[in-house]
Design a protein around this motif. Structure first.
Motif, PDB file in Angstrom:
ATOM      1  N   LEU A   6     -10.902 -38.673  40.131  1.00 14.41           N
ATOM      2  CA  LEU A   6     -11.857 -37.639  41.401  1.00 14.41           C
ATOM      3  C   LEU A   6     -11.900 -37.470  40.402  1.00 14.41           C
ATOM      4  O   LEU A   6     -13.925 -36.815  40.885  1.00 14.41           O
ATOM      5  N   VAL A   7     -12.358 -36.656  39.030  1.00 13.66           N
ATOM      6  CA  VAL A   7     -13.070 -36.303  38.269  1.00 13.66           C
ATOM      7  C   VAL A   7     -14.379 -37.078  37.575  1.00 13.66           C
ATOM      8  O   VAL A   7     -14.700 -38.233  37.558  1.00 13.66           O
ATOM      9  N   ARG A   8     -15.487 -36.415  38.130  1.00 17.20           N
ATOM     10  CA  ARG A   8     -16.498 -36.597  37.310  1.00 17.20           C
ATOM     11  C   ARG A   8     -16.787 -37.835  35.959  1.00 17.20           C
ATOM     12  O   ARG A   8     -16.497 -36.836  35.275  1.00 17.20           O
ATOM     13  N   PRO A   9     -17.603 -38.464  35.517  1.00 19.51           N
ATOM     14  CA  PRO A   9     -17.153 -39.370  34.791  1.00 19.51           C
ATOM     15  C   PRO A   9     -17.673 -38.979  32.820  1.00 19.51           C
ATOM     16  O   PRO A   9     -17.531 -39.502  32.420  1.00 19.51           O
ATOM     17  N   GLU A  10     -18.834 -37.455  33.738  1.00 19.88           N
ATOM     18  CA  GLU A  10     -19.096 -37.846  32.330  1.00 19.88           C
ATOM     19  C   GLU A  10     -18.493 -36.391  31.353  1.00 19.88           C
ATOM     20  O   GLU A  10     -18.574 -35.434  30.524  1.00 19.88           O
ATOM     21  N   LEU A  11     -17.264 -35.722  32.571  1.00 20.37           N
ATOM     22  CA  LEU A  11     -16.453 -34.510  32.218  1.00 20.37           C
ATOM     23  C   LEU A  11     -15.428 -35.275  30.982  1.00 20.37           C
ATOM     24  O   LEU A  11     -15.134 -36.102  30.752  1.00 20.37           O
ATOM     25  N   LYS A  12     -15.058 -33.993  29.523  1.00 19.14           N
ATOM     26  CA  LYS A  12     -14.544 -34.535  28.850  1.00 19.14           C
ATOM     27  C   LYS A  12     -12.941 -34.025  29.282  1.00 19.14           C
ATOM     28  O   LYS A  12     -13.052 -32.727  29.143  1.00 19.14           O
ATOM     29  N   LEU A  13     -12.021 -35.001  28.556  1.00 11.13           N
ATOM     30  CA  LEU A  13     -10.327 -34.885  29.461  1.00 11.13           C
ATOM     31  C   LEU A  13      -9.806 -34.970  27.909  1.00 11.13           C
ATOM     32  O   LEU A  13      -9.474 -35.521  27.004  1.00 11.13           O
ATOM     33  N   VAL A  14      -8.994 -33.569  28.090  1.00  2.78           N
ATOM     34  CA  VAL A  14      -7.422 -34.254  26.589  1.00  2.78           C
ATOM     35  C   VAL A  14      -6.651 -33.810  27.901  1.00  2.78           C
ATOM     36  O   VAL A  14      -6.127 -32.711  28.118  1.00  2.78           O
ATOM     37  N   THR A  15      -5.458 -34.374  27.250  1.00  2.00           N
ATOM     38  CA  THR A  15      -4.292 -34.407  27.919  1.00  2.00           C
ATOM     39  C   THR A  15      -3.308 -34.344  26.845  1.00  2.00           C
ATOM     40  O   THR A  15      -3.130 -35.258  25.242  1.00  2.00           O
ATOM     41  N   VAL A  16      -2.155 -33.026  27.005  1.00  2.90           N
ATOM     42  CA  VAL A  16      -1.199 -33.379  26.075  1.00  2.90           C
ATOM     43  C   VAL A  16      -0.110 -33.563  27.126  1.00  2.90           C
ATOM     44  O   VAL A  16       0.309 -32.472  27.733  1.00  2.90           O
ATOM     45  N   GLU A  17       1.416 -34.215  25.854  1.00  5.25           N
ATOM     46  CA  GLU A  17       1.793 -34.693  27.052  1.00  5.25           C
ATOM     47  C   GLU A  17       3.701 -34.581  26.507  1.00  5.25           C
ATOM     48  O   GLU A  17       3.341 -35.612  24.870  1.00  5.25           O
ATOM     49  N   GLU A  18       4.483 -34.608  26.368  1.00  5.98           N
ATOM     50  CA  GLU A  18       5.939 -35.254  25.720  1.00  5.98           C
ATOM     51  C   GLU A  18       5.866 -36.199  25.180  1.00  5.98           C
ATOM     52  O   GLU A  18       6.102 -37.331  24.613  1.00  5.98           O
ATOM     53  N   THR A  19       5.690 -36.924  26.611  1.00  8.12           N
ATOM     54  CA  THR A  19       6.139 -38.600  27.374  1.00  8.12           C
ATOM     55  C   THR A  19       4.742 -38.336  27.590  1.00  8.12           C
ATOM     56  O   THR A  19       4.134 -38.232  28.539  1.00  8.12           O
TER      57      THR A  19
END
Length: 546
Positions: free
Chosen positions: A311-324
């Protein structure tokens, strides 16, 4: 069909080196090295047994996972126990002999392909070439040939005896607790079920753990008997080796990764949320408010997080951090980080890369949203610091209520001061349960409660699922909608009307069958395109195309 005597597997073929490939639309994860030294040690003992479906069973579900060679039957026996049966097309004595010779020849005489090569196509091509070249390897018919090729791919580029389980999209996890007990699966509709597959020999199970470890690119031994890794296809593996740490010998649990995650519209169709809660979450993330998803193991926290991120607006920048790596979103402006254990190269140790390190690094990427797959340690402090500096944030954590989540966050090792907790604006609790109103065997997931924290840290309950089977929503008292109102200049009534417009839009997507994660994300983009003159919120016209 496929009923009769139990099938005995003699020492499955165990190989090593990571691949994840596709054959005829079906994905295989497999390995193809380190096999030769094991081949000579195969002994003619009964290693694995696959019990047949009893004639007097009551079939509850029956479907193919690889037509026409492997199917699944969920059935209730005369004692009332529900079991999961893997039924593969059996090989004749002649076909088994051809398979053994073909696999042995490929492993002994062919080097593993190098580079970006489809390993499944490679082993199938090699097998077909052998069948054409040598008369004694020619199957009696074309159907027999295709069946043998299925088993070649299953053994050399797949998961062996559990391969049909890995192909079943209804299975969430697969676990083996030791020798002499059935492998168990968690089925989306029937919950925990014993299968008809049983390891009978400890050496065979030990070798299978080695195989899975090699699949994941990890080493396992008596000195290093615990494995926590990712298999091809992003399936999560936890395993123990021999009797070093387990009284019952080797064990494993595979938590399957859903390649096409559930969209928010699919969660509406399953009753996990309703359209008004989904629309509320949509408005929340549009305005860069932070969200924490709470729940127990297997409750659906990552599933919910993936759905919200669509649902996040397409122009927003996402950074994800995970162990797996479990987050899977159709978003172009996205950077994905995964932590790393300590490595050793030629006697030189390379330090581990912790979640804490990656969360700090991610802030230099100037994300609109920083998403941490799960917080459980010092990385929580950096996340809350990011929220304090104006970044949007999302994460999950193990907790069965907001109260327990607060206690965990404010205790070691996270040690978040209570004054920072309102920076996480929305707290969503999801739970897995059995809904007896729709059948005692039906496992469902429901968003039980959604809270907001106001500036004083006080809880505001904005939505709740009740056992009667529906959701109560209370957006009028929403503290966060009040903040959005002050930020945008729209009144609370106008914002609640916008939630209603978006709820109808999501319901329309459901009625038109717009369900997939990617198609829903595209529909969200189309919704924003329908703004009139770029006017925000109320001037939106629901877009009919999706």
């Amino acid at each position: 069909m496929f009923r009769g005597l139990p099938i005995i597997h003699h020492s499955p073929f165990f190989v090593g080196g990571v691949i994840a490939l596709n054959l005829s639309g079906l994905k295989f994860g497999g390995v193809f090295s380190g096999f030769k030294r094991r081949l000579s040690s195969i002994s003619p003992v009964r290693d694995v047994i696959v019990y047949p479906l009893p004639e007097d069973s009551h079939v509850l579900r029956d479907y193919w996972v690889c037509e026409p060679y492997a199917r699944v039957v969920v059935a209730e026996d005369v004692s009332g126990e529900v079991k999961y049966y893997v039924l593969e097309e059996p090989l004749t004595f002649l076909e088994r002999g051809i398979l053994d010779r073909v696999v042995s020849f490929i492993v002994r005489e062919r080097d593993p392909p190098k580079g970006d090569v489809d390993k499944v196509k490679f082993v199938v091509s090699e097998a077909e070439a052998l069948m054409s070249k040598y008369r004694r390897l020619r199957p009696p018919s074309e159907d027999s040939k295709r069946k043998i090729l299925y088993y070649v791919a299953r053994e050399l580029a797949g998961f062996g005896v559990i391969h049909p389980l890995m192909l079943d999209p209804n299975i969430e996890d697969i676990s083996c607790n030791g020798v002499g007990v059935p492998i168990y699966v968690y089925h989306r509709d029937f919950e925990s079920l014993p299968t008809n597959i049983v390891f009978l020999d400890e050496d065979a199970l030990d070798n299978f753990i080695i195989r899975l470890s090699h699949l994941a690119g990890k080493h396992v031994s008596s000195a290093n008997p615990v494995v926590d890794a990712t298999l091809p296809g992003k399936h999560r593996l936890a395993a123990t080796f021999m009797r070093e740490v387990s009284n019952f010998g080797s064990s494993f649990c595979i938590r399957k990764f859903r390649e096409n995650p559930f969209s928010i519209v699919e969660l509406i169709s399953m009753g996990t949320v309703n359209e008004w809660i989904a629309a509320y979450l949509w408005l929340i993330v549009e305005n860069k408010m932070s969200v924490m998803v709470l729940g127990g193991t297997g409750a659906g926290k990552t599933t919910m997080l993936n759905a919200i991120l669509s649902l996040v607006r397409p122009e927003l920048k996402l950074v994800t951090v995970e162990e797996t790596a479990e987050i899977n979103i159709p978003h172009e402006n996205w950077v994905s980080f995964v932590s790393r254990e300590e490595l050793e190269f030629s006697g030189v140790k390379a330090r581990s890369i912790r979640l804490f390190d990656l969360v700090k690094t991610s802030l230099r990427y100037r994300p609109d949203y920083l998403i941490v797959g799960e917080i459980r340690g010092e990385e929580a402090y950096v996340l809350f610091q990011a929220l304090a500096t104006g970044h949007g944030g999302m994460s999950t954590m193990h907790a069965d209520s907001l109260d327990y989540a607060v206690k965990r966050l404010t205790s070691p090792p996270m040690n978040i001061s209570k004054v920072y907790l309102p920076l996480m604006n929305v707290w969503l609790h999801i739970e897995r349960m059995t809904d007896f109103k729709i059948g005692g065997h039906k496992s469902v997931r429901r968003v039980r409660s959604i809270w907001e924290l106001n500036s004083d840290g006080e809880e505001v309950l904005v939505a709740e699922w009740v056992p009667e089977g529906f959701f109560n929503v209370n957006f009028e008292d929403s503290f966060i909608l009040g903040r959005i109102s002050r930020k945008t200049g729209f009144s609370m009534d106008e914002l609640i009307s916008e939630i209603d417009v978006r709820a109808k839009y999501l319901r329309n997507l459901l009625s038109r069958g717009v369900l997939s994660h990617r198609s829903v994300a595209e529909a969200v983009r189309n919704y924003y395109k329908s703004y009139v003159g770029g006017v925000h919120l109320l001037k939106v016209k629901p877009h009919g195309g999706g």
